[in-house]
Design a protein around this motif. Sequence first.
Motif: not given
Length: 654
Positions: A9-13, A587-590, A606-609, A635-647
């Motif tokens: 949800l938006s922080p304004l909501v 300005s791009k979001g949360v 563990f979660s993130f946005k 997306v599987e972690l490889v050596d504890g790392a991964a490249s991702l799109r936003g979301g």
Amino acid sequence: MYLFASLLLSPLVAAVPYSNYILAPASRHLRPTSVHQIKGSVSNAKALTQPSGGAIFKDISSVTYDFGKNIAGLVSLDIGSASSESAYLGVTFTESSLYIRSEASDATADAGLDSPLWFHVGNGPGTYTPDRKHTRGGFRYLTVVANTSATIHLNALQVNFTAAPRQDLRGYTGWFHSDDELVNRIWYAGAYTNQICTVDPTEGNSLVQIGEIGSTDRIELPETVAWWNNYTIANGSSTITDGAKRDRLIWPGDMSIALESIAVSTGDLYSVQTALESLLILQAPDGRLPYAGKPFPDTISFTYHLHSLIGVSYFYRFSGDRDWLSRHWSQYVRGLDWALSSVDSSGLANVTASADWLRFGMGAHNIEANAILYFVLHDAQQLAQELNKTSSSARWSQIASGIKSAANERLWDDQSGLYRDNETTTLYPQDGNVWAIKANLTLSDTQSNTISKVLKARWGKYGSPAPEAGATVSPFIGGFELQAHYIADQPQTALDLIRRQWGFMLEDPRMTQSTFIEGYSTDGSMHYAPYSNDPRISHAHGWSTGPTFALTHYAAGIQVIGPAGALWVISPQPGNLTTIDAGFESSKGVFSVSFQIAPNGGYEDFSFKTPLSTKGKVKLPGISGTLVSEDGERVELVDGAASLRGGAWKLQGQ
């Protein structure tokens, strides 16, 4: 966990997360919370802490009221009656309980004690409010003084809270919460400190006594000093200053800490922009930027010149305002050229100007100045790439390489495990060593780790010393030390320093217990070595708010590395914190992260946005598993790392 579901949800909501920690008032109309002390004959003094009722002052008497935290604003007295046409009531202010006086306020000038505000209440019933020039920038305690034989009925005492004039005071766009209550409170006290250091630009310190009273002068009661806060220090309707009470001026060094902490808490980048522009407009023809904004006298400072350039870079990183950067790019380049003109045949900048953050002396090939210059050169190459203006990048890179090589050859002392201040001294400063790590001037992780360990070994009971400023604890340089420990992969050391140094500042009863002091002595006394006048110390200084950014950026691991977070890294360093829920909005979001540490050291949750228009990397050393997006992408972690799109992503299958 709270974060993954509700922050869709938006922080304004949704309600502002963890708003119970926010120290900013819900209303700009404030009354004191309690009576601190009474002297003389005063009846019903407590009534002024309540919505109705009144106090009666007879003869020479006073009441000191406590607002429960540091505040800022314009005081008003509602007078019911006075038995004499010659009756006056006075008001004095102080941030610290050490300086409660009927005769004077703590100091906003170089030396001395500020004059009381006197109200000629013998003029009859009504509300008495002083001129706006007597807005008081920071005070926890307010003393009402009667100094005649008259009987005066005071119906109400109110303060109009004037700080952060454009802000929804409790509408934070960032938040932080962990399993450690002290750490949580420190994060929010840092955010609040920057709020009350944010002012209407027409209410800067007029420095009415500058040049008349010096920092070594001693003022004795009843002699006091005039103070006016009515100098226009920037354009616009809000700007960030160094301190709430003093100086109420724009200082670029302070912004190198305050800007980042503002970005992850209140998000008030407008006030940062007006402050930076007030410095850029003062740029000299040769490219030099000022030590401080108007009305401070023009002074040459190599380091503070560089801090202005850092401010430009930081502002762009958090705002993403490419047009703004493009408009000021030629000024930035001229400013960098001015600094580079000091680089001599040694490969290092030869610093001849002594003005800095109140350290004692700079000294030729100074490690702090050269580390900051190295940092700026790295920033400059990145900014040039953003604007596709890379014609000078190769030269900047070559000069940076020379600084790194020469600094380590000439200034590194392997025996002490620290850099010397310069080539002719045995001083091993805090500032230059922490900046060496922050700027990546060190040659290896091992070297950075050594500096971190040696600095920790120097800590005293009240925090980390800054020997370059005498027997001083500097929260300003301490903020950079926090970053240095995290960069050296010593998160527990950083947390230990936060609890020790900022915990002391937050909980000591001589301080405001709500905002962070400018500096103090290594023995814990309220004396700051660069000053001879203790009441001059500011108890709300933006340069002391380093933990607010450090906890978000490093402990929670939300690292914005591209404009407004177009590129990011999620890389938590929680130390011994077992739960963290943190985030902020650009300005791009949360951007947000939430996790709980499992007994075995992994993550139970563990979660993130991040905004959909962005991309980045997750770094969880030693962790295996799969990151799953809210729409099912894996997306599987490889050596504890991964490249991702936003979301919105969650870790599964550890």
